[in-house]
Each structure stands twice: as structure tokens, then as C-alpha cells.
Write an enzyme that holds these catalytic residues in place. Structure first.
Site, mmCIF file in Angstrom:
data_model
loop_
_atom_site.group_PDB
_atom_site.id
_atom_site.type_symbol
_atom_site.label_atom_id
_atom_site.label_comp_id
_atom_site.label_asym_id
_atom_site.label_seq_id
_atom_site.Cartn_x
_atom_site.Cartn_y
_atom_site.Cartn_z
ATOM 1 N N LYS A 203 0.848 -1.184 0.000
ATOM 2 C CA LYS A 203 0.000 0.000 0.000
ATOM 3 C C LYS A 203 0.887 1.237 0.000
ATOM 4 O O LYS A 203 1.697 1.430 0.901
ATOM 5 C CB LYS A 203 -0.891 -0.020 1.241
ATOM 6 C CG LYS A 203 -1.792 1.194 1.362
ATOM 7 C CD LYS A 203 -2.729 1.058 2.553
ATOM 8 C CE LYS A 203 -3.603 2.273 2.715
ATOM 9 N NZ LYS A 203 -4.513 2.151 3.857
ATOM 10 N N LYS A 257 -2.248 -1.658 -3.853
ATOM 11 C CA LYS A 257 -3.117 -0.489 -3.814
ATOM 12 C C LYS A 257 -2.286 0.784 -3.838
ATOM 13 O O LYS A 257 -1.312 0.867 -3.084
ATOM 14 C CB LYS A 257 -3.920 -0.571 -2.514
ATOM 15 C CG LYS A 257 -4.763 0.620 -2.200
ATOM 16 C CD LYS A 257 -5.385 0.462 -0.852
ATOM 17 C CE LYS A 257 -6.040 1.784 -0.516
ATOM 18 N NZ LYS A 257 -6.225 2.016 0.846
HETATM 19 C C1 PBG Z 1 -7.326 2.979 5.522
HETATM 20 C C2 PBG Z 1 -7.742 2.958 4.117
HETATM 21 C C3 PBG Z 1 -7.605 3.977 3.164
HETATM 22 C C4 PBG Z 1 -8.157 3.496 1.983
HETATM 23 C C5 PBG Z 1 -8.622 2.210 2.233
HETATM 24 N N1 PBG Z 1 -8.332 1.890 3.552
HETATM 25 C C6 PBG Z 1 -7.130 5.370 3.304
HETATM 26 C C7 PBG Z 1 -5.771 5.724 3.619
HETATM 27 O O1 PBG Z 1 -4.856 4.906 3.708
HETATM 28 O O2 PBG Z 1 -5.587 6.913 3.817
HETATM 29 C C8 PBG Z 1 -8.246 4.248 0.702
HETATM 30 C C9 PBG Z 1 -9.164 3.694 -0.317
HETATM 31 C C10 PBG Z 1 -9.489 4.611 -1.422
HETATM 32 O O3 PBG Z 1 -8.887 5.674 -1.627
HETATM 33 O O4 PBG Z 1 -10.426 4.259 -2.160
HETATM 34 N N2 PBG Z 1 -8.378 2.672 6.388
#
Ligand code: PBG
Length: 333
Positions: A203, A257
């Protein structure tokens, strides 16, 4: 054809001239069952509030989300990913509403299972939606970053709550080291050996999460997430290592992601692992297509299908996408 054709033994266009052949030769085919649909659940009743930066996506209260999910199940979608959105007044530095067994996430899981909606419930395990400072867990004493090991302890508690409420899969998204191993141990000890772990292993600290932070009310109050999420410029070896560590600790599936700007990472990780790979087409990717389409600058349906086809072609087995409403129209079950 011109009078004196070029003497070409190979003419790739020959196979593009007839529609049936084009259709038969499609190597990458999307189906609704490839997709996981995200849901943002809020407190209250009869709430259905469109997210300004994500047209077509709504925050919903449990009573609205349940029939909405029943509709998606009827269309052939097999899993939903739930995010809880809580009132700001309830948030604190520890993110305690995340551990309330009557919070909106647990209530939604129970309601979906009671109604016997045939969809697997996946829960996002993280504290950013629940902490007053908006970071992904409680902070260290100097408030410079998230306290890794304390956060992991809390994630285990959050996961057990979700499992008790009926989650099929838990998805740690906070990028804390050692979370997967602790979750596997904690879930097994609590009698939930059958609950799977989908780890947000790879991520990146990404600008493409902007609209999500509106939808989930989870923007960090200060600083950014670079001390726990990955640097897009690091290179793919780090991604492969993150996925490997999580699989070693018991992850059943791993995630990359965002997706669209990371197709090379999806491919590299896919080639190095033997478990299903999930890619997340995130909020900013969705918002860009919607915004350009609303201006008449691109064709919405074609852009959605093309971007998702690329993600599957790169090697994703399953895709998380906000475009369920379009996909129900565009794809076979
Ligand atoms: C964290 C989380 C995020 C997303 C999914 N889970 C946000 C982040 O890391 O700031 C982002 C998903 C998206 O942008 O569609 N709980």
C-alpha cells in the site's frame, strides 16, 4: 487493398477485421464476480448521502446498506468491503469506537448475515476512521508516528469483534509490521480459524486516496502517512518483500493499492506469489474517471472497462472498485 500489396507474411490486422473473432480472442474478460464492492456505513437511520468527490457512491446507514447489498448480491457480486464512519464527537486518540461491538461495522455484518445475503463480508481493519488525529493507530509518546506494536494489539481486538459479528475476511490496511501474524494467532485462539486474512500488503502513500478521506472522514489532522505507507519511488523489490512477509505470517490473499498507477507492481507481485492477488482501484482513480466523464471529456463506460481490464491483465485475481453500478450494466454475472 492497394493495387500492389506489400508482401507481408504477417498482417496482425487480419484478426481485427471481424467482430466475432475479436470477441473470441479477448484474453482478459471481466465478470461481476471478479469484483469486491466497498460500502461506507454511517450512524443513523434512512441515511443515504452522496460523497461529493465520488458521484454515485453513498454513505449509508445500516438499514439502507442492507437492501443495497442485497441488490448487489442479486447482480452476482460476491463480496463487500465495509468501512465504518463514526461521528467526530466519538473519536479519541486511541480510536476506541473501532472496538465497540455495536459500532456500525458490526451491526452491518450481523444484519447482512441475518438476512442471509449471499455475500462475503470483508472488513477494513484500521484506526484512521476512528482516531481523533486521523492516523492509522495510536501515536508514539512524541506523537511523531503511529505506535506499531500497540496498534497491532488493537487490530487483533478489532478483528475478533468483526469475526464475532460475522466477517468472512478481515483486511488489515494500516501497514503495521507483524499485523498479519498477530491477527492469525489472535483469530485462531479466539476460535476463528475459518476467518481469512486479506492483507493490504503493498500500500503506497498515495495522492489517489483523497476522495476516500472525505467518504470515511479519515484525513490525518497533521502530517501524512509516509512513515507507514510505502514510497512510490522505492521500486518493486520492496513490494515483493511486503507480500512475502505477509504470506509467511498467514495472509490468505494480498493486495496491491492503488492499482492504475501500479500495474508493474501488480505484475511483479503476481509473479512472485501463489495466493490470490487483489488490486484496489481507489477513490481517486474512480473520481478522475467520473470527473472527466461529467465534463464530457471521456466516455465513462469505456474508461471504466479499459482501466479495470488493464488491472486484471496485469495479474489481479479480484478487484475492489467503486463502479459497481456501472459494472452491473456492463458485465455478465
Ligand atoms: C485505511 C484505508 C484507506 C483506503 C482504504 N483503507 C485510506 C488511507 O490509507 O488513507 C483508501 C481507499 C481509497 O482511496 O479508495 N483505512
Amino acid at each position: 487493398m492497394s493495387q500492389s500489396p506489400l508482401n507481408l507474411p504477417r498482417r496482425p490486422r487480419r484478426l481485427r477485421l471481424r467482430e466475432p473473432l475479436r470477441r473470441m480472442l479477448q484474453g482478459v474478460k471481466l465478470r461481476r464476480s471478479d469484483f469486491i464492492v466497498p460500502v461506507f456505513v454511517v450512524e443513523g437511520e434512512n441515511v443515504q448521502r452522496e460523497v461529493a468527490s465520488m458521484p454515485g457512491v453513498h454513505q449509508m446507514s445500516v438499514d439502507v446498506a442492507v437492501p443495497w447489498l442485497a441488490g448487489r448480491a442479486g447482480e452476482g457480486f460476491g463480496a463487500y468491503l465495509v468501512f465504518g464512519v463514526v461521528d467526530r464527537a466519538k473519536k479519541d486518540p486511541e480510536g476506541s469506537p473501532a472496538l465497540d461491538e455495536n459500532n456500525v461495522v458490526c451491526r452491518l455484518l450481523r444484519a447482512v448475515n441475518e438476512r442471509e445475503i449471499p455475500m462475503a463480508g470483508i472488513t477494513d481493519l484500521c484506526f484512521c476512521e476512528y482516531t481523533s488525529h486521523g492516523h492509522c493507530g495510536p501515536l508514539t509518546a512524541d506523537r511523531s508516528t503511529v505506535d506499531n506494536d500497540r496498534t497491532v494489539d488493537l487490530l487483533v481486538k478489532q478483528a475478533i469483534n468483526h469475526a464475532r459479528a460475522g466477517a468472512a475476511v478481515v483486511a488489515p490496511s494500516g501497514m503495521m509490521d507483524g499485523a498479519v501474524g498477530a491477527l492469525r494467532g489472535g483469530l485462531d485462539a479466539a476460535g476463528f480459524a475459518d476467518v481469512s486474512i486479506l492483507s493490504y500488503s503493498v500500500k503506497y502513500a498515495s495522492a489517489f486516496y483523497g476522495p476516500f478521506r472525505d467518504a470515511a472522514d479519515s484525513a490525518p489532522e497533521f502530517g501524512d502517512r509516509q512513515s507507514y505507507q510505502m514510497d512510490p519511488s522505492r521500486g518493486v523489490d520492496e513490494a515483493i518483500e511486503e507480500a512475502r512477509l505477509d504470506i509467511e505470517q498467514g495472509a490468505d490473499m494480498v493486495m496491491v493499492k492503488p492499482a492504475g498507477a501500479y500495474l508493474d507492481v501488480i505484475r511483479a507481485v503476481r509473479q512472485s506469489i501463489r495466493v490470490p492477488l487483489v488490486a484496489y482501484q481507489v477513490s481517486g482513480e474512480y473520481a478522475m474517471i467520473e470527473a472527466a466523464a461529467a465534463k464530457g471529456w471521456i466516455d465513462r463506460d469505456r474508461a471504466i472497462l479499459e482501466s479495470l481490464t488493464a488491472i486484471k491483465r496485469a495479474g489481479a485475481d479480484l478487484i475492489i472498485s467503486y463502479s459497481a453500478h456501472a459494472l452491473a450494466r456492463l458485465l455478465p454475472a
